[in-house]
Design a protein around this motif. Sequence first.
Motif, mmCIF file in Angstrom:
data_model
loop_
_atom_site.group_PDB
_atom_site.id
_atom_site.type_symbol
_atom_site.label_atom_id
_atom_site.label_comp_id
_atom_site.label_asym_id
_atom_site.label_seq_id
_atom_site.Cartn_x
_atom_site.Cartn_y
_atom_site.Cartn_z
ATOM 1 N N ASN A 121 0.886 -37.802 28.045
ATOM 2 C CA ASN A 121 1.007 -38.691 29.202
ATOM 3 C C ASN A 121 2.458 -38.812 29.679
ATOM 4 O O ASN A 121 3.405 -38.530 28.944
ATOM 5 C CB ASN A 121 0.457 -40.077 28.878
ATOM 6 C CG ASN A 121 1.269 -40.793 27.828
ATOM 7 O OD1 ASN A 121 1.376 -40.329 26.696
ATOM 8 N ND2 ASN A 121 1.846 -41.919 28.196
ATOM 9 N N ILE A 134 2.352 -40.087 41.738
ATOM 10 C CA ILE A 134 2.122 -39.990 40.300
ATOM 11 C C ILE A 134 2.240 -41.380 39.683
ATOM 12 O O ILE A 134 3.125 -42.157 40.041
ATOM 13 C CB ILE A 134 3.150 -39.042 39.646
ATOM 14 C CG1 ILE A 134 3.159 -37.685 40.362
ATOM 15 C CG2 ILE A 134 2.853 -38.862 38.164
ATOM 16 C CD1 ILE A 134 1.828 -36.988 40.412
ATOM 17 N N THR A 135 1.364 -41.671 38.761
ATOM 18 C CA THR A 135 1.401 -42.975 38.109
ATOM 19 C C THR A 135 1.681 -42.805 36.620
ATOM 20 O O THR A 135 1.465 -41.732 36.045
ATOM 21 C CB THR A 135 0.061 -43.718 38.272
ATOM 22 O OG1 THR A 135 -0.980 -42.946 37.671
ATOM 23 C CG2 THR A 135 -0.246 -43.937 39.746
ATOM 24 N N ASP A 137 1.084 -42.883 32.825
ATOM 25 C CA ASP A 137 -0.099 -42.539 32.027
ATOM 26 C C ASP A 137 -0.925 -41.398 32.606
ATOM 27 O O ASP A 137 -1.972 -41.068 32.050
ATOM 28 C CB ASP A 137 -0.992 -43.759 31.770
ATOM 29 C CG ASP A 137 -0.297 -44.804 30.914
ATOM 30 O OD1 ASP A 137 0.502 -44.411 30.043
ATOM 31 O OD2 ASP A 137 -0.545 -45.995 31.113
ATOM 32 N N ASP A 138 -0.467 -40.764 33.704
ATOM 33 C CA ASP A 138 -1.093 -39.510 34.107
ATOM 34 C C ASP A 138 -0.817 -38.477 33.016
ATOM 35 O O ASP A 138 0.267 -38.455 32.429
ATOM 36 C CB ASP A 138 -0.500 -39.013 35.433
ATOM 37 C CG ASP A 138 -1.146 -39.668 36.633
ATOM 38 O OD1 ASP A 138 -2.116 -40.417 36.445
ATOM 39 O OD2 ASP A 138 -0.669 -39.441 37.759
ATOM 40 N N TYR A 139 -1.794 -37.618 32.753
ATOM 41 C CA TYR A 139 -1.650 -36.606 31.705
ATOM 42 C C TYR A 139 -1.338 -35.240 32.308
ATOM 43 O O TYR A 139 -1.883 -34.869 33.340
ATOM 44 C CB TYR A 139 -2.917 -36.534 30.848
ATOM 45 C CG TYR A 139 -2.940 -37.568 29.746
ATOM 46 C CD1 TYR A 139 -2.641 -37.228 28.434
ATOM 47 C CD2 TYR A 139 -3.235 -38.902 30.038
ATOM 48 C CE1 TYR A 139 -2.645 -38.182 27.427
ATOM 49 C CE2 TYR A 139 -3.241 -39.864 29.037
ATOM 50 C CZ TYR A 139 -2.940 -39.487 27.729
ATOM 51 O OH TYR A 139 -2.928 -40.445 26.750
ATOM 52 N N SER A 185 -1.724 -28.422 35.277
ATOM 53 C CA SER A 185 -1.853 -29.863 35.032
ATOM 54 C C SER A 185 -2.749 -30.580 36.031
ATOM 55 O O SER A 185 -2.552 -31.758 36.322
ATOM 56 C CB SER A 185 -0.463 -30.507 34.998
ATOM 57 O OG SER A 185 0.288 -30.015 33.911
ATOM 58 N N GLU A 187 -4.759 -32.234 39.057
ATOM 59 C CA GLU A 187 -4.383 -32.936 40.282
ATOM 60 C C GLU A 187 -2.954 -33.467 40.230
ATOM 61 O O GLU A 187 -2.240 -33.438 41.232
ATOM 62 C CB GLU A 187 -5.365 -34.091 40.524
ATOM 63 C CG GLU A 187 -5.158 -34.807 41.849
ATOM 64 C CD GLU A 187 -6.168 -35.919 42.068
ATOM 65 O OE1 GLU A 187 -5.991 -36.686 43.033
ATOM 66 O OE2 GLU A 187 -7.120 -36.024 41.275
ATOM 67 N N THR A 188 -2.534 -33.942 39.057
ATOM 68 C CA THR A 188 -1.173 -34.474 38.923
ATOM 69 C C THR A 188 -0.137 -33.396 39.208
ATOM 70 O O THR A 188 0.823 -33.610 39.954
ATOM 71 C CB THR A 188 -0.959 -35.055 37.510
ATOM 72 O OG1 THR A 188 -1.888 -36.113 37.299
ATOM 73 C CG2 THR A 188 0.462 -35.585 37.354
#
Length: 201
Positions: A121, A134-135, A137-139, A185, A187-188
Amino acid sequence: MIAIIDYGAGNLKSVQHALTTLGLASEITADPEKLYQAAALILPGVGAFQNAMVELNRLGLVAAIKENAKLGKPILGICLGLQLLYEKSYEQGEWGGLGLLSGEVIRFNTEWKVPHMGWNNLIKGTESAFGREITADDYVYFVHSYYVDTKNPEEVLFWSDYGCKFPAVVKKDNIIGIQFHPEKSGETGMKLLKSFGEMML
């Protein structure tokens, strides 16, 4: 057009495919002149730091990358490409990098398995318009045994943690570095490549 720098290593085709999916034109090239013609540069990377710098120098790409950086052209380093943007690496010796960012590349000193491979994350760092979607805790997907010990933590937009906290996304003006593989990775990663493409506008 985005020039994807070819020095004999890196996921060139997968990076190009991701850009094409986003509607961003690109060309894989080892020709220094093509870098001057491009609107932005991507320095991908898989493999050893020393070998990469040897090839970049042999192909005459080091001076071209540095000069384009001075011109303010957006430059993105991915995985090893991020590490090459820094001053020095201690991977299998001591090797000079491009010196576009301040810091050194060191090996993970952890009881955890190295390389750091798989999904991990992100941890929010400095606020920036880049990667604004991007937030925390996005993996994202990592594969690396070395990480950047930065001299300027304010340049780190996102961190991650693998026995120690390390830079995952960095930005200084027109220079961007991503330690993970955005093209792998989901969508992120695509959001970050989209943000890079928007820097050309």
